[in-house]
Design a protein around this motif. Structure first.
Motif, mmCIF file in Angstrom:
data_model
loop_
_atom_site.group_PDB
_atom_site.id
_atom_site.type_symbol
_atom_site.label_atom_id
_atom_site.label_comp_id
_atom_site.label_asym_id
_atom_site.label_seq_id
_atom_site.Cartn_x
_atom_site.Cartn_y
_atom_site.Cartn_z
ATOM 1 N N LEU A 35 5.598 -0.641 13.054
ATOM 2 C CA LEU A 35 4.244 -0.336 13.545
ATOM 3 C C LEU A 35 3.919 1.147 13.396
ATOM 4 C CD1 LEU A 35 1.637 -1.353 14.832
ATOM 5 C CD2 LEU A 35 2.691 -1.028 17.088
ATOM 6 N N ASP A 36 4.939 1.980 13.460
ATOM 7 C CA ASP A 36 4.725 3.427 13.336
ATOM 8 C C ASP A 36 4.170 3.795 11.952
ATOM 9 O OD1 ASP A 36 4.905 6.107 14.367
ATOM 10 O OD2 ASP A 36 6.683 6.393 13.093
ATOM 11 N N VAL A 37 4.471 2.977 10.949
ATOM 12 C CA VAL A 37 3.899 3.216 9.611
ATOM 13 C C VAL A 37 2.370 3.197 9.708
ATOM 14 C CG1 VAL A 37 3.649 2.261 7.272
ATOM 15 C CG2 VAL A 37 5.895 2.234 8.417
ATOM 16 N N ALA A 52 -0.746 6.476 10.049
ATOM 17 C CA ALA A 52 -1.922 6.504 9.166
ATOM 18 C C ALA A 52 -3.229 6.376 9.955
ATOM 19 C CB ALA A 52 -1.811 5.379 8.139
ATOM 20 N N GLY A 53 -3.132 6.323 11.272
ATOM 21 C CA GLY A 53 -4.344 6.215 12.096
ATOM 22 C C GLY A 53 -4.900 4.804 12.140
ATOM 23 N N LEU A 54 -4.007 3.818 11.981
ATOM 24 C CA LEU A 54 -4.473 2.428 11.881
ATOM 25 C C LEU A 54 -4.118 1.592 13.116
ATOM 26 C CD1 LEU A 54 -3.647 1.824 8.106
ATOM 27 C CD2 LEU A 54 -5.926 2.042 9.129
ATOM 28 N N THR A 55 -3.777 2.241 14.225
ATOM 29 C CA THR A 55 -3.602 1.505 15.484
ATOM 30 C C THR A 55 -4.772 1.834 16.397
ATOM 31 O OG1 THR A 55 -2.224 3.326 16.260
ATOM 32 C CG2 THR A 55 -1.078 1.384 15.409
ATOM 33 N N GLY A 56 -5.063 0.928 17.320
ATOM 34 C CA GLY A 56 -6.137 1.187 18.282
ATOM 35 C C GLY A 56 -6.885 -0.100 18.593
ATOM 36 N N ARG A 57 -7.888 0.022 19.463
ATOM 37 C CA ARG A 57 -8.752 -1.117 19.786
ATOM 38 C C ARG A 57 -9.461 -1.537 18.508
ATOM 39 N NH1 ARG A 57 -9.109 -4.999 22.522
ATOM 40 N NH2 ARG A 57 -10.530 -5.302 24.284
ATOM 41 N N ARG A 58 -9.556 -2.840 18.298
ATOM 42 C CA ARG A 58 -10.118 -3.441 17.083
ATOM 43 C C ARG A 58 -9.170 -3.375 15.893
ATOM 44 N NH1 ARG A 58 -14.037 -1.005 19.357
ATOM 45 N NH2 ARG A 58 -13.936 0.744 17.912
ATOM 46 N N SER A 102 0.848 -1.197 0.000
ATOM 47 C CA SER A 102 0.000 0.000 0.000
ATOM 48 C C SER A 102 0.883 1.246 0.000
ATOM 49 C CB SER A 102 -0.908 0.039 1.233
ATOM 50 O OG SER A 102 -1.973 -0.878 1.117
ATOM 51 N N THR A 103 0.528 2.218 -0.822
ATOM 52 C CA THR A 103 1.223 3.509 -0.786
ATOM 53 C C THR A 103 0.793 4.240 0.491
ATOM 54 O OG1 THR A 103 -0.603 4.544 -1.960
ATOM 55 C CG2 THR A 103 1.242 3.724 -3.309
ATOM 56 N N PRO A 104 1.581 5.234 0.903
ATOM 57 C CA PRO A 104 1.137 6.058 2.035
ATOM 58 C C PRO A 104 -0.263 6.613 1.799
ATOM 59 C CG PRO A 104 3.436 6.535 1.538
ATOM 60 C CD PRO A 104 2.950 5.609 0.453
ATOM 61 N N ALA A 154 -7.270 4.420 4.245
ATOM 62 C CA ALA A 154 -7.790 3.375 5.149
ATOM 63 C C ALA A 154 -8.016 3.966 6.540
ATOM 64 C CB ALA A 154 -6.816 2.199 5.211
ATOM 65 N N GLY A 155 -7.094 4.805 7.006
ATOM 66 C CA GLY A 155 -7.237 5.457 8.311
ATOM 67 C C GLY A 155 -8.456 6.368 8.347
ATOM 68 N N ARG A 156 -8.657 7.107 7.233
ATOM 69 C CA ARG A 156 -9.819 7.993 7.160
ATOM 70 C C ARG A 156 -11.107 7.184 7.222
ATOM 71 N NH1 ARG A 156 -11.475 10.115 2.205
ATOM 72 N NH2 ARG A 156 -9.410 9.652 1.386
ATOM 73 N N LEU A 157 -11.143 6.070 6.486
ATOM 74 C CA LEU A 157 -12.330 5.208 6.474
ATOM 75 C C LEU A 157 -12.636 4.692 7.887
ATOM 76 C CD1 LEU A 157 -14.444 3.837 4.678
ATOM 77 C CD2 LEU A 157 -12.821 1.951 4.343
ATOM 78 N N TRP A 158 -11.575 4.333 8.609
ATOM 79 C CA TRP A 158 -11.785 3.810 9.982
ATOM 80 C C TRP A 158 -12.325 4.906 10.897
ATOM 81 C CZ3 TRP A 158 -7.729 1.820 14.039
ATOM 82 C CH2 TRP A 158 -8.364 0.925 14.920
ATOM 83 N N ARG A 159 -11.812 6.128 10.733
ATOM 84 C CA ARG A 159 -12.330 7.231 11.559
ATOM 85 C C ARG A 159 -13.819 7.474 11.266
ATOM 86 N NH1 ARG A 159 -7.294 9.100 10.520
ATOM 87 N NH2 ARG A 159 -7.874 10.457 8.778
#
Ligand code: GUN
Ligand code: ZN
Length: 446
Positions: free
Chosen positions: A251-253, A257-263, A206-208, A214-219
């Protein structure tokens, strides 16, 4: 209202046996009665003290052990066809075997056939919930959830996102991946027992821009899940360092992108450093331990006791990772998890995996990793009645070995060492018997 009861020896967990004495975390009832109403467990207790309401049928399994249905926190249904592919490490294995198999899921009829087989294999193995990678094709997700819906299984799955370093037939773009995933969330997330998982395959594909999308979609859909791969193979880790030089670590990658967290569930996590374990702990991100895959691909040894360190425990579940993994059996996966822990222990890292810790990983630990501990993973009032019935006389060897296993810990250890899907006598899904090993028609849609 439909009510039924199941009787037999039973185990469940009331705490995390990595964090408290395993004997306190594990509850074993010699002869239990589990009362079920409308797909949920109403009560669990000693049969001798239980009152069965008039007219409620009791299914009795005298030579069995009842447990909460197994939870597979990482698996690819699209890789069933190439499980056990010879001779390659991760990156070459993806190119040579995995991508060609996944290309075939452009055909919905193929996806339907494989989804039907896969769901049946899960139930045959006593697995009632899995966190599943489909392929880049939205129809691969429809095929999977349609079949899961027929069985009423609680499944978590999503369309793979890839916009680079993969064959043209398996790539999307940040915009298309976002739009297709969003449509699938709207169609499937929270429909019956189905849950959607935003699924960037891993950082190298995946590109940045795609990870950002993906992070935006999760938010925008915060109750959905995120799954991906993390720090599995040394060459992969080096590649990620080259591709994302600005990130502090692998993991910082995902974190940026806002892809860490619960779930958020990260498969493997073999080569994590202390900062990454701390980041998992701080964000509530979960790891999926996939020992058969890690041994088969030669990726390395996951440090379960490091992940579960008491001062910064990380939610950890068990994953089969088929087709990198070689078995859909959680029992066989625990067999390999013990050996991985044993090799680590020999090298001075951690301890031997206790049987209570092992069965916790396959049940309540997986539920906690998925933030579903109030819903699945335990034989407890209020939980959905997903139950596996393990046959303690499944084979002459299992029966013989278990005779010499006096305590429940001894029995669990013998089971995880010797047993496989033949030991699964029946699998209940939301209170209905979806699989009966000994029936003429073993599978039944709910
Ligand atoms: N990393 C990226 N894709 C995959 C996959 O399909 N399987 C495994 N085991 N690791 C991966
Ligand atoms: Zn995987």
């Amino acid at each position: 209202m439909t009510a039924r009861a199941i009787r037999g020896a039973a185990i469940t967990f009331v705490a995390d046996p990595f964090l408290v004495d395993p004997a306190e975390a594990l509850v074993h009832i010699d002869d239990a009665l589990i009362l079920i109403e409308d797909g949920r467990i109403v009560s669990v207790g000693a049969f001798a003290a239980a009152e069965v309401p008039a007219g409620v049928p009791v299914e009795h399994y005298p030579d069995a052990l009842l447990a909460s249905g197994f939870i597979d926190t990482h698996v690819h249904y699209s890789q069933l066809e190439m499980v056990g592919a010879f001779g390659a490490r991760l990156l070459e294995w993806l190119e040579r075997y995995t991508f060609p198999a996944e290309l075939r899921f452009a055909d919905k009829a193929h996806a339907d056939r494989v989804a039907a087989l896969f769901l049946r294999e899960l139930l045959r193995n006593g697995t009632t919930t899995a966190c599943v990678h489909c392929t880049v094709h939205p129809q691969s997700v429809d095929a999977f959830f349609e079949e899961s819906e027929r069985f009423n299984t609680r499944m978590i799955a999503g369309k793979v996102l890839m916009d680079r370093n993969a064959p043209a037939g398996l790539t999307d773009t940040p915009e298309r991946g976002y739009a297709e995933s969003k449509a699938l969330i709207e169609r499937w997330h929270g429909r019956g027992r189905q849950l959607y998982c935003i699924t960037p395959r891993f950082a190298p594909t995946s590109t940045p821009a795609q990870l950002e999308a993906a992070g935006r979609l999760w938010r925008e859909h915060p109750t959905a899940y995120v799954q991906t791969h993390l720090s599995e193979d040394a060459a992969e880790v080096a590649w990620v360092r080259e591709l994302f030089p600005e990130a502090d670590n692998y993991l910082d990658v995902y974190h940026r992108a806002g892809l860490t967290g619960r779930r958020a569930i990260f498969a493997h996590g073999i080569h994590l450093d202390e900062d990454e374990f701390c980041l998992c702990h701080r964000t509530g991100s979960a790891l999926s331990h996939c020992p058969t895959s890690n041994l088969f691909l030669g990726s390395g040894l996951f440090r379960a006791f490091e992940a579960k360190r008491a001062d910064r425990p990380v939610f950890t579940g068990l994953g089969t990772d088929v087709g990198g993994g070689t078995s859909l059996s959680q029992l066989q996966t625990l067999n390999e998890a013990y050996k991985v822990a044993a090799l680590n222990a020999t090298a001075g890292r951690g301890e031997k995996l206790r049987p209570a810790q092992a069965f916790y990983l396959a049940t309540r630990g997986g539920a906690e990793a998925l933030a579903l501990e109030d819903t699945i993973g335990s034989l407890a009032p209020g939980c959905e009645a997903d139950i596996v019935v393990l046959d303690l006389k499944a084979s002459p060897l299992v029966a013989f070995r278990l005779q010499a296993a006096p305590t429940i810990e001894d029995k669990l250890f013998a089971l995880m060492t010797l047993a496989d899907e033949r030991t699964v006598r029946a699998t209940y899904v939301a209170g209905e018997k979806a699989y009966d090993r000994d029936a003429a028609e073993p599978f039944r849609h709910a």
